[in-house]
Design a protein around this motif. Structure first.
Motif, PDB file in Angstrom:
ATOM      1  N   PHE A 127     -63.931 -92.016 -14.162  1.00  0.00           N
ATOM      2  CA  PHE A 127     -64.016 -91.602 -12.758  1.00  0.00           C
ATOM      3  C   PHE A 127     -62.991 -90.510 -12.458  1.00  0.00           C
ATOM      4  O   PHE A 127     -63.293 -89.518 -11.787  1.00  0.00           O
ATOM      5  N   GLN A 128     -61.795 -90.676 -13.005  1.00  0.00           N
ATOM      6  CA  GLN A 128     -60.749 -89.664 -12.802  1.00  0.00           C
ATOM      7  C   GLN A 128     -61.145 -88.343 -13.460  1.00  0.00           C
ATOM      8  O   GLN A 128     -60.980 -87.263 -12.874  1.00  0.00           O
ATOM      9  N   GLN A 129     -61.693 -88.445 -14.682  1.00  0.00           N
ATOM     10  CA  GLN A 129     -62.084 -87.232 -15.400  1.00  0.00           C
ATOM     11  C   GLN A 129     -63.258 -86.526 -14.714  1.00  0.00           C
ATOM     12  O   GLN A 129     -63.325 -85.300 -14.675  1.00  0.00           O
ATOM     13  N   GLU A 130     -64.201 -87.333 -14.187  1.00  0.00           N
ATOM     14  CA  GLU A 130     -65.339 -86.741 -13.492  1.00  0.00           C
ATOM     15  C   GLU A 130     -64.905 -86.028 -12.222  1.00  0.00           C
ATOM     16  O   GLU A 130     -65.470 -85.005 -11.839  1.00  0.00           O
ATOM     17  N   THR A 131     -63.889 -86.569 -11.558  1.00  0.00           N
ATOM     18  CA  THR A 131     -63.350 -85.903 -10.373  1.00  0.00           C
ATOM     19  C   THR A 131     -62.777 -84.548 -10.748  1.00  0.00           C
ATOM     20  O   THR A 131     -63.020 -83.539 -10.068  1.00  0.00           O
ATOM     21  N   LEU A 132     -62.042 -84.509 -11.859  1.00  0.00           N
ATOM     22  CA  LEU A 132     -61.492 -83.240 -12.341  1.00  0.00           C
ATOM     23  C   LEU A 132     -62.619 -82.300 -12.773  1.00  0.00           C
ATOM     24  O   LEU A 132     -62.569 -81.090 -12.535  1.00  0.00           O
ATOM     25  N   SER A 133     -63.639 -82.884 -13.412  1.00  0.00           N
ATOM     26  CA  SER A 133     -64.765 -82.074 -13.887  1.00  0.00           C
ATOM     27  C   SER A 133     -65.486 -81.397 -12.727  1.00  0.00           C
ATOM     28  O   SER A 133     -65.855 -80.227 -12.814  1.00  0.00           O
ATOM     29  N   ARG A 134     -65.699 -82.151 -11.649  1.00  0.00           N
ATOM     30  CA  ARG A 134     -66.357 -81.558 -10.479  1.00  0.00           C
ATOM     31  C   ARG A 134     -65.540 -80.412  -9.916  1.00  0.00           C
ATOM     32  O   ARG A 134     -66.080 -79.392  -9.491  1.00  0.00           O
ATOM     33  N   ASP A 148     -62.509 -65.036 -14.820  1.00  0.00           N
ATOM     34  CA  ASP A 148     -62.342 -66.303 -14.097  1.00  0.00           C
ATOM     35  C   ASP A 148     -63.052 -67.435 -14.835  1.00  0.00           C
ATOM     36  O   ASP A 148     -62.519 -68.534 -14.969  1.00  0.00           O
ATOM     37  N   SER A 149     -64.256 -67.170 -15.305  1.00  0.00           N
ATOM     38  CA  SER A 149     -65.022 -68.186 -16.019  1.00  0.00           C
ATOM     39  C   SER A 149     -64.320 -68.560 -17.318  1.00  0.00           C
ATOM     40  O   SER A 149     -64.268 -69.733 -17.704  1.00  0.00           O
ATOM     41  N   ALA A 150     -63.767 -67.573 -17.985  1.00  0.00           N
ATOM     42  CA  ALA A 150     -63.078 -67.821 -19.250  1.00  0.00           C
ATOM     43  C   ALA A 150     -61.877 -68.737 -19.061  1.00  0.00           C
ATOM     44  O   ALA A 150     -61.537 -69.528 -19.941  1.00  0.00           O
ATOM     45  N   LYS A 151     -61.238 -68.656 -17.906  1.00  0.00           N
ATOM     46  CA  LYS A 151     -60.080 -69.516 -17.637  1.00  0.00           C
ATOM     47  C   LYS A 151     -60.501 -70.956 -17.368  1.00  0.00           C
ATOM     48  O   LYS A 151     -59.803 -71.895 -17.729  1.00  0.00           O
ATOM     49  N   ALA A 152     -61.652 -71.144 -16.711  1.00  0.00           N
ATOM     50  CA  ALA A 152     -62.084 -72.490 -16.310  1.00  0.00           C
ATOM     51  C   ALA A 152     -62.744 -73.250 -17.449  1.00  0.00           C
ATOM     52  O   ALA A 152     -62.598 -74.461 -17.557  1.00  0.00           O
ATOM     53  N   LEU A 159     -61.202 -81.703 -21.039  1.00  0.00           N
ATOM     54  CA  LEU A 159     -61.585 -83.000 -20.488  1.00  0.00           C
ATOM     55  C   LEU A 159     -62.395 -83.797 -21.502  1.00  0.00           C
ATOM     56  O   LEU A 159     -62.211 -85.009 -21.657  1.00  0.00           O
ATOM     57  N   GLY A 160     -63.316 -83.121 -22.192  1.00  0.00           N
ATOM     58  CA  GLY A 160     -64.108 -83.789 -23.216  1.00  0.00           C
ATOM     59  C   GLY A 160     -63.236 -84.341 -24.330  1.00  0.00           C
ATOM     60  O   GLY A 160     -63.475 -85.450 -24.822  1.00  0.00           O
ATOM     61  N   LYS A 161     -62.215 -83.590 -24.708  1.00  0.00           N
ATOM     62  CA  LYS A 161     -61.294 -84.048 -25.747  1.00  0.00           C
ATOM     63  C   LYS A 161     -60.516 -85.282 -25.293  1.00  0.00           C
ATOM     64  O   LYS A 161     -60.270 -86.202 -26.075  1.00  0.00           O
ATOM     65  N   LYS A 162     -60.139 -85.315 -24.010  1.00  0.00           N
ATOM     66  CA  LYS A 162     -59.406 -86.474 -23.489  1.00  0.00           C
ATOM     67  C   LYS A 162     -60.231 -87.752 -23.593  1.00  0.00           C
ATOM     68  O   LYS A 162     -59.720 -88.820 -23.922  1.00  0.00           O
ATOM     69  N   ILE A 163     -61.529 -87.630 -23.297  1.00  0.00           N
ATOM     70  CA  ILE A 163     -62.414 -88.792 -23.385  1.00  0.00           C
ATOM     71  C   ILE A 163     -62.512 -89.273 -24.832  1.00  0.00           C
ATOM     72  O   ILE A 163     -62.461 -90.478 -25.110  1.00  0.00           O
ATOM     73  N   GLN A 164     -62.636 -88.320 -25.774  1.00  0.00           N
ATOM     74  CA  GLN A 164     -62.708 -88.697 -27.180  1.00  0.00           C
ATOM     75  C   GLN A 164     -61.424 -89.370 -27.649  1.00  0.00           C
ATOM     76  O   GLN A 164     -61.467 -90.346 -28.407  1.00  0.00           O
ATOM     77  N   VAL A 165     -60.296 -88.862 -27.185  1.00  0.00           N
ATOM     78  CA  VAL A 165     -59.005 -89.458 -27.553  1.00  0.00           C
ATOM     79  C   VAL A 165     -58.898 -90.874 -26.999  1.00  0.00           C
ATOM     80  O   VAL A 165     -58.448 -91.795 -27.692  1.00  0.00           O
ATOM     81  N   PHE A 166     -59.337 -91.070 -25.755  1.00  0.00           N
ATOM     82  CA  PHE A 166     -59.303 -92.400 -25.149  1.00  0.00           C
ATOM     83  C   PHE A 166     -60.106 -93.383 -25.996  1.00  0.00           C
ATOM     84  O   PHE A 166     -59.643 -94.493 -26.307  1.00  0.00           O
TER      85      PHE A 166
END
Length: 468
Positions: A127-134, A148-152, A159-166
């Motif tokens: 839920f926290q990651q999805e909030t950041l993703s939005r 701008d797109s390259a920075k985001a 975020l995807g890596k954080k989920i895999q690490v979890f």
């Protein structure tokens, strides 16, 4: 004192029996004083009802049964069926849960279920990651320049890596739990660097060969989750070559992996059978026939009654004579003058055999289109057209032929079905189209005009001279 001791023993034994043999889930709902509460489970990506009970005036409901639930991801569905909470069911099936509809993620509380405590922690993290993703998605949408797109975008990848690490850390800390089993199944093989001299398909072969390494097919834990079906779908649509012979080999290998779990065996065999019986791709019925002959006919579909088994076996036996590569069944019919003719007496480099009905709406559109394509292109490739009437009166048939100028075709009918053509050619709808080669072997079937054109263009040289 003795009576109290016996009462305590009886209570403990009753509780132990409940834990050992059945399930007991107590639910406390905030702001509910009635309604029907449901317990559902996944079966692949679909959901099915497992139990239900009424909510009492205090907002409490008890779901219980004498038999243990099979493990998996279940859904606690609130009255009105508009909201639900996913919950894990495994060995521990006596627990309670408090639900607050104002926040079903952060205000849900379990008691007596360590598996669901962990699952809840994971869902809060998501839920926290999805909030950041939005937030990142909003940045991408608002980005005005490529810079701008390259920075985001790297933030999204992070975020995807954080989920895999979890998930990886959880697997290490909690081996053997149902959530670890789910996380392992969600992993995909990491392809190492290709060794010196490896061919260009090294990555593909490595990924395919190790695709099932982390997937638990020995227990029942993944059947009642969406994970197993997702893995099957990706494997058989993206990794297995789209050819019946290759698919059959992989189907047998896949089924062999499931032999230690009846539930996994049942689900995988069912999924493969359904998938290839209803496949939109030409020739996949050969896979269906193989599965039925190898697993259903010998009686391995233990969950089916005789009526169900007979239906699926009968369906396979109907398909078997008209598989691609098979010799077309003999077909006798009478022409428009009631003279006897035979499929095998029509000599041609290729034969388009069409079963059609002059009263069928689809036939009224497709038959003239087939005729136009034949006159424009196929005739010069040595193609003969044979049309067999399936329904309608003789007058309707002859009138359609005259009105649409279907000249050059061999027109026939078998009004008494003496040749059993419906079964031999699996004619369950019209028009049913077969393409036969010079020896009347089936090379394609159930193709539309455009598909037939493409197929004939591929298998015939451009300078083919008609033999007709």
């Amino acid at each position: 004192m003795r009576r109290l001791f016996l009462l305590l023993i009886a209570t403990l034994l009753g509780h132990w029996t409940l834990q050992a043999q059945g399930y007991h889930i107590s639910v406390k709902l905030k702001n509910f004083t009635g309604g029907r509460f449901f317990l559902a489970h996944y079966m692949g990506k679909s959901t099915y009802l497992a139990d239900s009970a009424d909510v009492n005036p205090a907002g409490e409901v008890v779901l219980q049964g004498k038999e243990k639930l099979l493990p998996g991801i279940y859904l606690l569905v609130l009255p009105g069926k508009q909201q639900y909470v996913e919950t894990l069911i495994d060995k521990q099936q006596v627990f309670s849960v408090a639900l607050d509809t104002s926040d079903l993620v952060n205000k849900t509380v379990y008691k007596g279920s360590p598996d669901n405590d962990s699952f809840l922690e994971y869902n809060k993290f998501l839920f926290q990651q999805e909030t950041l993703s939005r937030s990142i998605q909003q940045q991408l949408q608002a980005a005005r320049t490529a810079a701008d797109s390259a920075k985001a975008q790297p933030l999204q990848q992070e975020l995807g890596k954080k989920i895999q690490v979890f998930r990886s850390e959880f697997i290490t800390k909690h081996p053997g739990t149902i959530l670890s089993t789910i996380f392992l199944a969600m992993k995909e093989p990491e392809v190492p660097q290709a060794p010196a001299g490896a061919d260009s398909l090294f990555a593909y072969h490595y990924f395919k060969n190790h695709y099932w390494d982390e997937v638990d097919l020995q227990s029942d834990r993944l059947v009642r989750t969406p994970i197993l079906e997702g893995k099957l779908k990706k494997y058989f649509t993206q990794l297995v070559p789209l050819h019946p012979d290759s698919i059959i080999v992989d189907c047998d290998a896949m089924i062999a992996r499931t032999r230690k779990s009846k539930e996994v065996f049942k689900f995988v065999l069912w999924w493969l059978t359904y998938n290839y019986e209803s496949s939109p791709y030409m020739g996949m019925d050969a896979v269906f026939v193989h599965l039925v002959e190898k697993y259903y006919v010998p009686g391995e579909a233990f969950w089916m009654n005789d009526e169900q088994l007979n239906k699926i076996v009968d369906r396979a036996y109907t398909m078997a004579p008209n598989l691609i590569g098979k010799q077309a069944a003999p077909l006798e019919y009478k022409d428009t003058a009631s003279k006897p003719l035979s499929l095998y007496k029509t000599a041609a480099k290729f034969t388009v055999l069409v079963f059609w009905d002059p009263t069928c709406g689809h036939c009224k559109t497709e038959i003239p289109r087939l005729d136009s394509a034949w006159n424009a292109s196929w005739k010069s490739k040595g193609v003969a057209m044979i049309g067999v009437k399936t329904e309608g009166t003789r007058e309707e048939w002859l009138q359609f032929i005259r009105e649409h100028h279907l000249k050059g075709w061999v027109h026939g009918s078998d009004p008494q079905s003496a040749t059993n053509y419906r079964r031999l050619y699996d004619v369950y709808s019209t028009p049913m189209v077969y393409l036969l080669d010079e020896k009347k072997k089936i090379v394609a079937k159930r193709l539309g005009v455009e598909q037939l054109q493409e197929f004939l263009d591929r298998i015939t040289p451009k300078d083919t001279v008609s033999k007709l």
